[in-house]
Design an enzyme around this catalytic site. Structure first.
Site, PDB file in Angstrom:
ATOM      1  N   THR A  72     -97.138  53.908  78.491  1.00  0.00           N
ATOM      2  CA  THR A  72     -98.479  53.399  79.311  1.00  0.00           C
ATOM      3  C   THR A  72     -99.808  53.420  78.334  1.00  0.00           C
ATOM      4  O   THR A  72    -100.719  52.512  78.340  1.00  0.00           O
ATOM      5  CB  THR A  72     -98.722  54.196  80.557  1.00  0.00           C
ATOM      6  OG1 THR A  72     -97.542  54.386  81.055  1.00  0.00           O
ATOM      7  CG2 THR A  72     -99.837  53.698  81.477  1.00  0.00           C
ATOM      8  N   ASN A 116     -86.762  47.001  82.511  1.00  0.00           N
ATOM      9  CA  ASN A 116     -86.321  48.405  82.846  1.00  0.00           C
ATOM     10  C   ASN A 116     -85.596  48.469  84.103  1.00  0.00           C
ATOM     11  O   ASN A 116     -84.517  49.201  84.250  1.00  0.00           O
ATOM     12  CB  ASN A 116     -87.683  49.321  83.140  1.00  0.00           C
ATOM     13  CG  ASN A 116     -88.773  48.657  84.030  1.00  0.00           C
ATOM     14  OD1 ASN A 116     -88.944  47.605  83.569  1.00  0.00           O
ATOM     15  ND2 ASN A 116     -88.949  49.349  85.117  1.00  0.00           N
ATOM     16  N   GLN A 125     -88.173  49.993  76.703  1.00  0.00           N
ATOM     17  CA  GLN A 125     -86.725  49.952  76.952  1.00  0.00           C
ATOM     18  C   GLN A 125     -85.789  49.399  76.116  1.00  0.00           C
ATOM     19  O   GLN A 125     -84.606  49.667  75.941  1.00  0.00           O
ATOM     20  CB  GLN A 125     -86.384  49.206  78.321  1.00  0.00           C
ATOM     21  CG  GLN A 125     -86.870  49.823  79.488  1.00  0.00           C
ATOM     22  CD  GLN A 125     -86.574  51.301  79.834  1.00  0.00           C
ATOM     23  OE1 GLN A 125     -85.430  51.583  79.403  1.00  0.00           O
ATOM     24  NE2 GLN A 125     -87.094  51.940  80.794  1.00  0.00           N
ATOM     25  N   GLY A 128     -91.450  57.702  73.614  1.00  0.00           N
ATOM     26  CA  GLY A 128     -90.532  58.745  73.082  1.00  0.00           C
ATOM     27  C   GLY A 128     -89.331  59.288  74.160  1.00  0.00           C
ATOM     28  O   GLY A 128     -88.003  59.345  73.688  1.00  0.00           O
ATOM     29  N   THR A 167    -106.855  65.133  68.726  1.00  0.00           N
ATOM     30  CA  THR A 167    -105.967  66.009  67.772  1.00  0.00           C
ATOM     31  C   THR A 167    -104.629  65.611  68.213  1.00  0.00           C
ATOM     32  O   THR A 167    -103.933  65.560  69.384  1.00  0.00           O
ATOM     33  CB  THR A 167    -106.198  67.539  68.165  1.00  0.00           C
ATOM     34  OG1 THR A 167    -107.533  67.790  68.072  1.00  0.00           O
ATOM     35  CG2 THR A 167    -105.215  68.444  67.040  1.00  0.00           C
ATOM     36  N   CYS A 216     -89.577  53.602  98.547  1.00  0.00           N
ATOM     37  CA  CYS A 216     -90.183  54.072  99.678  1.00  0.00           C
ATOM     38  C   CYS A 216     -91.600  54.060  99.613  1.00  0.00           C
ATOM     39  O   CYS A 216     -92.086  55.128  99.230  1.00  0.00           O
ATOM     40  CB  CYS A 216     -89.521  55.380 100.202  1.00  0.00           C
ATOM     41  SG  CYS A 216     -89.653  55.407 102.040  1.00  0.00           S
TER      42      CYS A 216
HETATM   43  N1  PLP Z   1     -92.831  50.188  79.977  1.00  0.00           N
HETATM   44  C1  PLP Z   1     -91.664  50.251  80.441  1.00  0.00           C
HETATM   45  C2  PLP Z   1     -90.747  49.022  80.360  1.00  0.00           C
HETATM   46  C3  PLP Z   1     -91.072  51.221  81.048  1.00  0.00           C
HETATM   47  O1  PLP Z   1     -89.949  51.320  81.687  1.00  0.00           O
HETATM   48  C4  PLP Z   1     -91.803  52.448  81.046  1.00  0.00           C
HETATM   49  C5  PLP Z   1     -91.251  53.838  81.732  1.00  0.00           C
HETATM   50  O2  PLP Z   1     -90.501  53.567  82.611  1.00  0.00           O
HETATM   51  C6  PLP Z   1     -93.200  52.392  80.535  1.00  0.00           C
HETATM   52  C7  PLP Z   1     -93.509  51.096  80.111  1.00  0.00           C
HETATM   53  C8  PLP Z   1     -94.186  53.548  80.581  1.00  0.00           C
HETATM   54  O3  PLP Z   1     -93.769  54.602  79.562  1.00  0.00           O
HETATM   55  P1  PLP Z   1     -94.452  55.923  79.851  1.00  0.00           P
HETATM   56  O4  PLP Z   1     -93.445  56.523  80.859  1.00  0.00           O
HETATM   57  O5  PLP Z   1     -93.985  56.560  78.420  1.00  0.00           O
HETATM   58  O6  PLP Z   1     -95.688  56.004  80.190  1.00  0.00           O
END
Ligand code: PLP
Length: 397
Positions: A73, A155, A183, A204, A241, A329
């Site tokens: 994110t 995803n 993904q 990761g 850091t 939900c």
């Molecule tokens: N983008 C995609 C396609 C994802 O599947 C995900 C997590 O499910 C994310 C971004 C977000 O990654 P993170 O959980 O490391 O913030």
């Protein structure tokens, strides 16, 4: 609890034992700050650079093109906000209707944000198989476009977008191109040296490193504006850091992913296909959501019409089987996922969708157990569902 059958690897993955082992010294003895002048701290910096090298190798990138972040994110937010900051006069963003909330919700917020109204947002549609139209993308690019951000792999369905073609179109117009490859990394081979991609996000915990570590690739020469402004870490591109144990873990996970790519592409794909065929053959009315071939090797999203996905998940859970459903939900009502809605999946099918996502740790015995357990669950749920009962009655001679 007895051993679970974990088929929810697009949600998160198990930390690989080799990864845990690699990060352990940085949680115990090697706890120095890599920015310190003393040798004790300074020696840690070398391990960060080794991890950067490993991530770069997985991507076909140069180590200086890798910035460590806290998650997928953050990588997405950094890329999107940077593209807008370096082209302040441009007010148009292109994305798709099926992005992960990490991109989608930021783009929707940017469409409202700022004085004098927000950014103009084009959310490209997908077809019934979840695929994007390349011509639609080309037509959406204009002189006001600051950024095109399109995910590499979905995803929920695993559908793979034609990133090379899309990136080439953006590049020809001098428009920055970002891809959320969270993904895709570790599941499909990627060589950024040959691709017209300016920025790429990864996380990761989707490739057997722990949660809370990500990376952003920024092609050399791409103008960049940091999201977290603070210390001089990450060559002034991300203050804070460094999360040394997690960075080392990501480096090790990247190395393993490179070694295991072939297994993912062959054995994992075969297991996924075995699961898909087994369920289709034994559950009447089951349908695949997503593209039949342009798809991640580990993902299948199947709709079982006239039953609730969440009910299926609860019953699978009783057998220790972990999967996901395409409905969430929210506020008391079961809202089908925005991805399945964008694909035009009928309401009755979207509600009964289940995503299985495998990993290199998945086994044939696990897959066969699901093929044994799920069909009777679907039969039972259809019998108690008013819609399902009607359908069954109609189907009877
Ligand atoms: N983008 C995609 C396609 C994802 O599947 C995900 C997590 O499910 C994310 C971004 C977000 O990654 P993170 O959980 O490391 O913030």
């Amino acid at each position: 609890m007895s051993k679970v059958i974990y088929l929810d690897n697009n949600a998160t993955t198990a930390v690989a034992p080799e990864v845990r082992e690699a990060m352990e010294p940085f949680l115990t003895t090697l706890y120095g700050n890599p920015s310190s002048i003393h040798t004790f701290g300074g020696q840690v910096a070398h391990h960060i650079e080794e991890a950067r090298q490993r991530v770069a190798e997985l991507l076909g990138a140069h180590p200086t093109e890798i910035i460590f972040t806290s998650c997928g994110t953050e990588s997405d937010s950094t890329a999107i906000r940077s593209a807008l900051a370096v082209a302040p006069s441009r007010r148009h963003i292109i994305t798709t209707r099926v992005e992960h909330p990490a991109v989608r919700n930021l783009c929707l917020a940017l469409a409202k944000e700022g004085p004098g109204g927000g950014y103009r947002l084009t959310e490209l549609p997908v077809d019934a198989e979840g695929m994007l139209n390349i011509a639609d993308f080309g037509n959406a690019l204009d002189d006001d476009t600051a950024l095109a951000t399109v995910m590499w792999a979905n995803n929920e369905t695993g559908v793979l977008f034609p990133i090379e073609d899309l990136g080439a179109l953006a590049r020809a117009r001098g428009i920055l191109f970002h891809t959320d490859a969270v993904q895709a990394i570790g599941k499909v081979p990627i060589n950024l040296a040959d691709l017209p991609v300016d920025m790429l996000s990864l996380s990761g915990h989707k490739l057997h490193a722990p949660k809370g570590i990500g990376a952003l690739y920024v092609r050399r020469g791409t103008r960049f504006s940091p999201f977290l402004v603070g210390g001089h870490q990450e060559r002034n591109r991300r203050g804070g850091t460094e999360a040394v144990p997690s960075i080392v873990a990501l480096g090790k996970a990247a190395e393993l992913a490179k070694q295991r790519m072939n297994d993912e592409q062959t054995r994992v794909r075969r297991l996924r296909d075995r699961l898909e065929k087994g369920l289709m053959a034994n559950c009447p009315g089951a349908r695949l959501n997503g593209h039949p071939t342009a798809r991640l090797p580990n993902t299948t999203n199947i709709s079982f019409e006239y039953v609730e996905g969440e009910a299926i998940l609860l019953m699978l859970d009783q057998h220790g089987i972990c999967a996901s459903s395409g409905s969430a939900c929210t506020t008391g009502s079961l809202e089908p996922s925005h991805v399945l809605r964008a694909m035009g999946v009928p309401f009755t099918a979207a509600h009964g969708s289940v995503r299985f996502s495998l990993s290199v740790y998945s086994t044939e015995q696990e897959i066969d157990r699901v093929i044994e357990v799920l069909p009777p669950i679907i039969r039972r749920l259809r019998e108690i569902s008013p819609f399902g009962r009607d359908q069954l009655a109609q189907a009877k001679p």
